[in-house]
Design a protein around this motif. Structure first.
Motif, PDB file in Angstrom:
ATOM      1  N   GLY A   1       0.988  -1.208  -0.015  1.00 40.91           N
ATOM      2  CA  GLY A   1       0.083  -0.094   0.058  1.00 40.91           C
ATOM      3  C   GLY A   1       0.908   1.465   0.027  1.00 40.91           C
ATOM      4  N   TYR A   2      -0.024   2.367   0.267  1.00 47.33           N
ATOM      5  CA  TYR A   2       0.613   3.685   0.144  1.00 47.33           C
ATOM      6  C   TYR A   2       0.420   4.413   1.320  1.00 47.33           C
ATOM      7  CZ  TYR A   2       1.624   2.780  -4.738  1.00 47.33           C
ATOM      8  OH  TYR A   2       2.193   2.215  -5.773  1.00 47.33           O
ATOM      9  N   VAL A   3       1.372   5.504   1.815  1.00 48.33           N
ATOM     10  CA  VAL A   3       1.059   6.412   3.079  1.00 48.33           C
ATOM     11  C   VAL A   3       1.248   7.735   2.196  1.00 48.33           C
ATOM     12  CG1 VAL A   3       1.792   6.933   5.285  1.00 48.33           C
ATOM     13  CG2 VAL A   3       1.799   4.374   4.631  1.00 48.33           C
ATOM     14  N   GLU A   4       0.214   8.676   2.748  1.00 49.71           N
ATOM     15  CA  GLU A   4       0.408   9.901   2.600  1.00 49.71           C
ATOM     16  C   GLU A   4       0.403  10.836   4.002  1.00 49.71           C
ATOM     17  OE1 GLU A   4       0.607  13.839   1.024  1.00 49.71           O
ATOM     18  OE2 GLU A   4       1.096  11.595   0.121  1.00 49.71           O
ATOM     19  N   ALA A   5       1.502  11.362   4.093  1.00 49.77           N
ATOM     20  CA  ALA A   5       1.711  12.171   5.414  1.00 49.77           C
ATOM     21  C   ALA A   5       1.670  13.579   5.505  1.00 49.77           C
ATOM     22  CB  ALA A   5       3.032  11.556   6.062  1.00 49.77           C
TER      23      ALA A   5
END
Length: 191
Positions: free
Chosen positions: A69-73
């Motif tokens: 998956g991906y993470v947006e911070a």
């Protein structure tokens, strides 16, 4: 593990000169430590190459060659993730990627197939942001559940024409928006 993560985030924040990217190593280390404790192999790419939906901050791999998956911070000072949730950027990410975390390093939101399925506040942001002291970890069980769900995700295999069409449609919508944006930019430059 969580208190160590919070200590690192707090140290960077309290210094007062940190940018969003300054907190990335602590979050990456949290993911790796959690996965190790669960006997999972993962790999974290910070600031990966551009994807069909843009540039998320993290790409998580399953230790092999499959994207988990991906993470947006966002910076810890961003307290309202609901505004971010409604931004064009995040709408693109959650409509394109089936497994996404949005975080400001204290609140974590997990989206599965574009739907918010879990939200956890790991610590009280006011303690850090207003009192400028290191908070303690809270909601540990809920955070463990969120990360378990995130790391246990695997991309479904495309086995028929309908599934392929759905996946291609997601990417086509993004590309359409990109082409329109480039054409408008070119028209503006010509005038």
């Amino acid at each position: 593990m969580y208190n160590e993560y919070i200590r690192k985030i707090s140290e960077s924040f309290i210094k007062g000169d940190a940018r969003e990217e300054s907190y990335y190593p602590a979050l990456s280390e949290l993911f790796k430590t959690y996965a190790d404790n669960q006997k999972r192999k993962i790999s974290v790419t910070i600031l990966p190459k551009k994807t069909e939906a843009g540039n998320p901050d993290f790409r998580i791999w399953d230790g092999l060659s499959h994207i988990t998956g991906y993470v947006e911070a966002k910076d810890p000072s961003v307290c309202d993730l609901t505004q971010i949730e409604h931004s064009e950027q995040l709408k693109r990410y959650i409509s394109t990627f089936p497994n996404v975390i949005l975080t400001n390093f204290h609140e974590f939101r997990l989206y599965r197939e574009g739907i918010l399925i879990k939200t956890v506040n790991l610590f009280r942001s006011n303690t850090l942001l207003n009192l400028r002291t290191t908070p303690k970890a809270e909601n540990i069980e809920a955070m463990n559940e969120l990360l378990d769900k995130y790391f246990s995700f695997t991309l479904p295999r495309i086995t028929n024409a309908e599934d392929l069409a759905k996946e291609l449609a997601k990417r086509t919508r993004f590309l359409k928006d990109e082409v329109i944006s480039l054409e408008l930019k070119e028209e503006t430059q010509e005038q």
